[in-house]
Design a protein around this motif. Structure first.
Motif, PDB file in Angstrom:
ATOM      1  N   ASN A  93      43.992  38.305  50.705  1.00 28.30           N
ATOM      2  CA  ASN A  93      43.365  39.554  51.124  1.00 28.30           C
ATOM      3  C   ASN A  93      42.478  39.324  52.346  1.00 28.30           C
ATOM      4  OD1 ASN A  93      42.683  42.311  50.991  1.00 28.30           O
ATOM      5  ND2 ASN A  93      40.832  41.820  49.837  1.00 28.30           N
ATOM      6  N   ASP A  94      41.680  38.253  52.341  1.00 34.18           N
ATOM      7  CA  ASP A  94      40.838  37.928  53.510  1.00 34.18           C
ATOM      8  C   ASP A  94      41.691  37.668  54.739  1.00 34.18           C
ATOM      9  OD1 ASP A  94      38.500  38.218  52.132  1.00 34.18           O
ATOM     10  OD2 ASP A  94      38.139  36.061  51.862  1.00 34.18           O
ATOM     11  N   TYR A  95      42.766  36.914  54.535  1.00 38.26           N
ATOM     12  CA  TYR A  95      43.651  36.569  55.649  1.00 38.26           C
ATOM     13  C   TYR A  95      44.287  37.826  56.238  1.00 38.26           C
ATOM     14  CZ  TYR A  95      47.699  34.593  58.063  1.00 38.26           C
ATOM     15  OH  TYR A  95      48.653  34.279  58.996  1.00 38.26           O
ATOM     16  N   ILE A  96      44.791  38.696  55.379  1.00 33.42           N
ATOM     17  CA  ILE A  96      45.422  39.942  55.829  1.00 33.42           C
ATOM     18  C   ILE A  96      44.387  40.847  56.489  1.00 33.42           C
ATOM     19  CG2 ILE A  96      46.557  42.073  55.009  1.00 33.42           C
ATOM     20  CD1 ILE A  96      48.421  39.687  55.144  1.00 33.42           C
ATOM     21  N   ALA A  97      43.180  40.886  55.939  1.00 38.22           N
ATOM     22  CA  ALA A  97      42.126  41.724  56.524  1.00 38.22           C
ATOM     23  C   ALA A  97      41.814  41.263  57.951  1.00 38.22           C
ATOM     24  CB  ALA A  97      40.879  41.682  55.663  1.00 38.22           C
ATOM     25  N   ASN A  98      41.798  39.960  58.195  1.00 36.92           N
ATOM     26  CA  ASN A  98      41.551  39.447  59.545  1.00 36.92           C
ATOM     27  C   ASN A  98      42.669  39.846  60.499  1.00 36.92           C
ATOM     28  OD1 ASN A  98      39.134  38.227  58.975  1.00 36.92           O
ATOM     29  ND2 ASN A  98      40.050  36.251  58.461  1.00 36.92           N
ATOM     30  N   ILE A  99      43.901  39.757  60.022  1.00 40.92           N
ATOM     31  CA  ILE A  99      45.035  40.120  60.868  1.00 40.92           C
ATOM     32  C   ILE A  99      45.016  41.620  61.165  1.00 40.92           C
ATOM     33  CG2 ILE A  99      47.554  40.344  60.901  1.00 40.92           C
ATOM     34  CD1 ILE A  99      47.692  37.706  59.405  1.00 40.92           C
ATOM     35  N   LEU A 100      44.731  42.427  60.116  1.00 39.69           N
ATOM     36  CA  LEU A 100      44.769  43.875  60.288  1.00 39.69           C
ATOM     37  C   LEU A 100      43.590  44.393  61.109  1.00 39.69           C
ATOM     38  CD1 LEU A 100      46.005  45.078  56.795  1.00 39.69           C
ATOM     39  CD2 LEU A 100      47.306  44.826  58.903  1.00 39.69           C
ATOM     40  N   ILE A 110      51.852  47.908  53.571  1.00 36.59           N
ATOM     41  CA  ILE A 110      52.616  46.763  53.065  1.00 36.59           C
ATOM     42  C   ILE A 110      51.680  45.708  52.503  1.00 36.59           C
ATOM     43  CG2 ILE A 110      54.154  44.870  53.738  1.00 36.59           C
ATOM     44  CD1 ILE A 110      55.400  46.828  55.773  1.00 36.59           C
ATOM     45  N   ALA A 111      50.584  45.406  53.189  1.00 44.88           N
ATOM     46  CA  ALA A 111      49.624  44.402  52.720  1.00 44.88           C
ATOM     47  C   ALA A 111      48.973  44.842  51.412  1.00 44.88           C
ATOM     48  CB  ALA A 111      48.567  44.156  53.788  1.00 44.88           C
ATOM     49  N   SER A 112      48.642  46.114  51.307  1.00 44.90           N
ATOM     50  CA  SER A 112      48.032  46.623  50.069  1.00 44.90           C
ATOM     51  C   SER A 112      49.002  46.501  48.905  1.00 44.90           C
ATOM     52  CB  SER A 112      47.623  48.084  50.240  1.00 44.90           C
ATOM     53  OG  SER A 112      46.685  48.226  51.270  1.00 44.90           O
ATOM     54  N   SER A 113      50.250  46.783  49.144  1.00 41.95           N
ATOM     55  CA  SER A 113      51.265  46.684  48.096  1.00 41.95           C
ATOM     56  C   SER A 113      51.434  45.248  47.632  1.00 41.95           C
ATOM     57  CB  SER A 113      52.608  47.220  48.598  1.00 41.95           C
ATOM     58  OG  SER A 113      52.486  48.556  48.967  1.00 41.95           O
ATOM     59  N   ILE A 114      51.448  44.321  48.572  1.00 43.09           N
ATOM     60  CA  ILE A 114      51.598  42.910  48.224  1.00 43.09           C
ATOM     61  C   ILE A 114      50.411  42.441  47.387  1.00 43.09           C
ATOM     62  CG2 ILE A 114      51.651  40.565  49.170  1.00 43.09           C
ATOM     63  CD1 ILE A 114      53.314  41.729  51.501  1.00 43.09           C
ATOM     64  N   ILE A 115      49.225  42.838  47.747  1.00 42.98           N
ATOM     65  CA  ILE A 115      48.018  42.440  46.998  1.00 42.98           C
ATOM     66  C   ILE A 115      48.057  43.011  45.581  1.00 42.98           C
ATOM     67  CG2 ILE A 115      45.514  42.755  46.870  1.00 42.98           C
ATOM     68  CD1 ILE A 115      45.542  42.413  49.968  1.00 42.98           C
ATOM     69  N   ILE A 116      48.482  44.259  45.447  1.00 41.44           N
ATOM     70  CA  ILE A 116      48.596  44.872  44.115  1.00 41.44           C
ATOM     71  C   ILE A 116      49.621  44.115  43.275  1.00 41.44           C
ATOM     72  CG2 ILE A 116      49.366  46.936  42.885  1.00 41.44           C
ATOM     73  CD1 ILE A 116      48.004  48.572  45.141  1.00 41.44           C
TER      74      ILE A 116
END
Length: 188
Positions: A93-100, A110-116
């Protein structure tokens, strides 16, 4: 009164004079009534029901004892896997948040779905861990209680037994169970 009746029916399970029908339930074939005695039955007569019940209860008791290490290992492994998945999800989640934070648009969904999905996997692993542990604890408590009740009833009638059991396993599953039962002081 109901608890006492349940205890009396446990005596009847071992007796050859036990009968049952849909109207009355379990009753004594000598008196045609439900069990009605204080501590023990003067008319009890043991047969194969006794041997069958002793064997059945002791096999369940021994199986539960044998499973203990396996169940706790299973619990620890799945608990660690679940916690690792939660940690991975947090880091992901931290990694995706930095990218986003650098971009926007479709990847957010897509990132939210993967985290869920990752959280769901972690919860399922946690369920496996606690499910096996709770089942074992329930079975262990039930089998211990059954064995104690059986031994207490037999003590009332001065009956002792030696029970030996041998498990032949294949991949932690008993494929052959050999038992040896010797009953002492049995009056037939």
């Amino acid at each position: 009164m109901i608890e006492n009746s349940k205890k009396l029916f446990k005596h009847c399970e071992l007796c050859k004079n036990k009968s049952q029908n849909l109207e009355i339930g379990v009753f004594c074939s000598l008196t045609n009534r439900n069990p009605n005695f204080d501590v023990f039955c003067d008319e009890i007569s043991f047969n194969e029901n006794l041997k069958k019940k002793i064997t059945e209860i002791n096999i369940a008791f021994e199986k539960t004892k044998r499973e203990k290490n396996w169940v706790y290992s299973y619990f620890v492994v799945y608990l660690i896997m679940s916690l690792a998945m939660f940690l991975f999800t947090y880091k992901f989640n931290d990694y995706i948040a930095n990218i986003l934070s650098k971009s926007s648009g479709k990847p957010v969904f897509i990132a939210s779905s993967i985290i869920i999905i990752f959280i769901c996997i972690a919860v399922i692993l946690l369920g496996y861990a606690f499910g096996a542990l709770n089942r074992h604890r329930f079975d262990s408590k039930k089998n211990n209680t059954d064995k104690q009740e059986l031994d207490a009833i037999l003590k009332l009638y001065n009956i002792e037994y030696d029970f030996k059991i041998t498990f032949n396993d294949r991949m932690l599953m008993p494929i052959d169970i050999k038992t040896e039962l010797k009953i002492k002081n049995l009056k037939v």
